[in-house]
Design an enzyme around this catalytic site. Structure first.
Site, PDB file in Angstrom:
ATOM      1  N   LYS A  52       0.845  -1.199   0.000  1.00 41.88           N
ATOM      2  CA  LYS A  52       0.000   0.000   0.000  1.00 41.88           C
ATOM      3  C   LYS A  52       0.870   1.234   0.000  1.00 41.88           C
ATOM      4  O   LYS A  52       1.844   1.307   0.743  1.00 41.88           O
ATOM      5  CB  LYS A  52      -0.862  -0.018   1.276  1.00 41.88           C
ATOM      6  CG  LYS A  52      -1.710   1.217   1.505  1.00 41.88           C
ATOM      7  CD  LYS A  52      -3.138   0.995   1.057  1.00 41.88           C
ATOM      8  CE  LYS A  52      -3.949   2.255   0.976  1.00 41.88           C
ATOM      9  NZ  LYS A  52      -3.633   3.080  -0.216  1.00 41.88           N
ATOM     10  N   LYS A 107       5.488   2.557   8.288  1.00 37.96           N
ATOM     11  CA  LYS A 107       4.269   3.282   8.689  1.00 37.96           C
ATOM     12  C   LYS A 107       3.132   2.308   8.983  1.00 37.96           C
ATOM     13  O   LYS A 107       2.465   2.397  10.008  1.00 37.96           O
ATOM     14  CB  LYS A 107       3.821   4.149   7.507  1.00 37.96           C
ATOM     15  CG  LYS A 107       3.835   5.611   7.733  1.00 37.96           C
ATOM     16  CD  LYS A 107       3.407   6.339   6.463  1.00 37.96           C
ATOM     17  CE  LYS A 107       4.596   6.941   5.758  1.00 37.96           C
ATOM     18  NZ  LYS A 107       4.212   7.842   4.653  1.00 37.96           N
ATOM     19  N   LYS A 133       4.959   1.960  -3.257  1.00 41.84           N
ATOM     20  CA  LYS A 133       5.009   3.368  -3.654  1.00 41.84           C
ATOM     21  C   LYS A 133       5.179   3.474  -5.151  1.00 41.84           C
ATOM     22  O   LYS A 133       5.757   2.587  -5.770  1.00 41.84           O
ATOM     23  CB  LYS A 133       6.194   4.064  -2.981  1.00 41.84           C
ATOM     24  CG  LYS A 133       6.073   5.562  -2.946  1.00 41.84           C
ATOM     25  CD  LYS A 133       5.054   5.966  -1.906  1.00 41.84           C
ATOM     26  CE  LYS A 133       4.976   7.440  -1.676  1.00 41.84           C
ATOM     27  NZ  LYS A 133       4.398   7.709  -0.346  1.00 41.84           N
ATOM     28  N   THR A 136      -4.029  13.255   6.843  1.00 39.40           N
ATOM     29  CA  THR A 136      -2.588  13.350   7.113  1.00 39.40           C
ATOM     30  C   THR A 136      -2.348  14.495   8.099  1.00 39.40           C
ATOM     31  O   THR A 136      -1.642  14.329   9.105  1.00 39.40           O
ATOM     32  CB  THR A 136      -1.805  13.595   5.802  1.00 39.40           C
ATOM     33  OG1 THR A 136      -2.208  12.615   4.850  1.00 39.40           O
ATOM     34  CG2 THR A 136      -0.312  13.499   6.025  1.00 39.40           C
ATOM     35  N   ASN A 154      -1.346  19.305   0.407  1.00 41.16           N
ATOM     36  CA  ASN A 154      -2.442  18.703   1.177  1.00 41.16           C
ATOM     37  C   ASN A 154      -2.148  18.702   2.675  1.00 41.16           C
ATOM     38  O   ASN A 154      -2.955  19.182   3.478  1.00 41.16           O
ATOM     39  CB  ASN A 154      -2.708  17.273   0.664  1.00 41.16           C
ATOM     40  CG  ASN A 154      -3.706  16.531   1.529  1.00 41.16           C
ATOM     41  OD1 ASN A 154      -3.338  15.929   2.534  1.00 41.16           O
ATOM     42  ND2 ASN A 154      -4.978  16.601   1.175  1.00 41.16           N
ATOM     43  N   SER A 191      -6.682   5.833   4.712  1.00 45.02           N
ATOM     44  CA  SER A 191      -6.751   5.051   3.471  1.00 45.02           C
ATOM     45  C   SER A 191      -7.175   3.621   3.785  1.00 45.02           C
ATOM     46  O   SER A 191      -7.964   3.010   3.054  1.00 45.02           O
ATOM     47  CB  SER A 191      -5.380   5.009   2.788  1.00 45.02           C
ATOM     48  OG  SER A 191      -5.228   6.098   1.920  1.00 45.02           O
TER      49      SER A 191
END
Ligand code: GLU
Length: 420
Positions: free
Chosen positions: A76, A100, A112, A196, A227, A354
């Site tokens: 992810k 993470k 990624k 985030t 963001n 997410s």
């Protein structure tokens, strides 16, 4: 080299990450085999994306997808569109995603992606072709139970919508769980856009408690107005802190009395550019060195290095960007008594929500914003406490502690599967 002169600093994000991964695994009691498996992604794909530009020419763009490790579950992580994307950067970012997800206890490994391009200079039509072309090129190795992309630097919910549509067309069924960070009407989660920044704000609140700093009236500097940075500036401003500096890729704004964040938010473009509208700007470097209580790098990699770490005046640094502080700079800041909350913890709020989005897509049952926020608060708090306590108990900095916490489960899963 004369003594006292700093040694050449390693600014390669992959090799500098590998040093910390090695240290964390060895402290967890794992040997060379585990490190050899985890130092690079399991899988790495390079793709070429032809795009018919508005002027009639055809440009061929290069993209990457890295899948760090899938022992825990599907991989992810986001996809960035940026002119400086490199293979090593995407690989390092996939390792950070694993860590993470490990810290937040999500059933994922890290992934990624990136495309070398500058969306600020492309039309919507051109960006859409990159988004769709990238998905076609990586479609064989991604999917809701294989590898689930998301937004990252200079990609947003519109880009996710194009990507989800392209994947659904290829598979011939609606696949909202293929990608997260979608618009709400296409299966996005309430609260994903601000998640985030919310996670960063929770870390700031907890870090301020342990450093005995009152957030009301505290002086905050935020580097980056994308963001994460823009929402964070808003949250800090609304909670009574004084945001005295913000920046974008072109410069920075500084006002000791606190900037008018609401007006800056209204005037920023979709990539977070706002400083071009002002005459009295300072540089990004000057911004980082401002006298403040809390500094939040929310832009790109290698911003706080051996060159400027000594001049950072903040008492708390919470990394909202991925990789903004080099390992050498981490050491300098820690030795100075700065509490540094690393990226893999600081910005985990994005992937946590997410995950909630993916769960909602899989169930076809959607949560309220309140439910999402309560769950985010719970996971972030637990993550912060675990990493902070590990760093205290072992007298190590929070980055190394985070890597230990984040890699522990993955290494365990790898052993149980009998890979190592
Ligand atoms: N790109 C974000 C990150 O670096 C979010 C990833 C996700 O939501 O999967 O954490």
């Amino acid at each position: 080299m004369t003594s006292g002169e700093p040694s050449a600093e390693n600014l390669n994000v992959l090799t500098s990450t590998q040093v910390v991964v090695k240290e964390a695994l060895s402290r967890l009691g794992y040997g060379k085999e585990m490190y050899d498996l985890l130092k690079e992604p399991l899988r790495f794909l390079t793709v070429r994306i032809p795009v018919h530009m508005d002027d009639g020419s055809v440009n061929v763009f290069t993209g990457y997808r890295a899948q760090h490790n899938d022992a825990i579950g599907p991989t992810k992580g986001g996809i960035r569109f940026h002119p400086d994307v490199t293979e090593d950067e995407v690989k390092a970012l996939s390792i950070w995603m694993s860590i993470k997800c490990g810290i937040a206890n999500l059933p994922y490994g890290g992934g990624k992606g990136g495309v070398i391009c500058d969306p600020r200079e492309m039309s919507f039509k051109e960006q859409e072709q990159i988004a769709r072309g990238y998905v076609r090129a990586i479609s064989q190795i991604v999917g809701p139970t294989k590898d689930i992309p998301a937004p990252d630097v200079m990609t947003n919910s519109q880009v996710m919508a194009w990507m989800m549509d392209e994947y659904s067309r290829i598979r011939e069924f609606d696949s909202p769980g293929f990608i997260t960070g979608k618009p709400i009407v296409l299966g996005g989660s309430q609260g994903r856009d601000t998640s985030t920044a919310r996670g960063v704000a929770i870390c700031i609140r907890e870090a301020a408690k342990v450093q005995n700093i009152d957030l009301k009236g505290s002086r905050v500097v935020v580097q980056g107005f994308g963001n994460a940075g823009s929402y964070l500036a808003k949250f800090m401003h609304d909670s009574g802190a004084k945001v005295i500096g913000i920046s974008d890729a072109y410069g920075a704004l500084h006002d000791e009395n606190g900037l008018d964040i609401d007006s800056l938010l209204e005037r920023r473009d979709s990539f977070g550019t706002v400083t071009k509208l002002f005459k009295n700007t300072i540089s990004n470097q000057e911004l980082l060195e401002l006298n403040c209580d809390i500094l939040v790098p929310a832009a790109i990699e290698n911003q706080i290095t051996q060159q400027n770490a000594d001049r950072i005046q903040a008492k708390i640094v919470v990394e909202a960007a991925n990789g903004p502080t080099t390992p050498d700079a981490t050491k300098i800041l820690t030795d100075k008594g700065v509490l540094l909350v690393p990226d893999v913890l600081g910005n985990a709020g994005g992937v946590i929500v997410s995950y909630f989005e993916w769960v909602q897509n899989n169930q076809g049952f959607y949560w309220t914003e309140k439910e999402v926020m309560e769950r985010l608060e719970e996971v972030m708090m637990h993550s912060f406490e675990t990493v902070y306590h590990t760093s205290q108990a072992r007298t190590i900095d929070m980055r190394l502690a985070a890597y230990m916490v984040g890699l522990r489960r993955m290494a365990e899963a790898i052993e149980l599967r009998g890979w190592v």
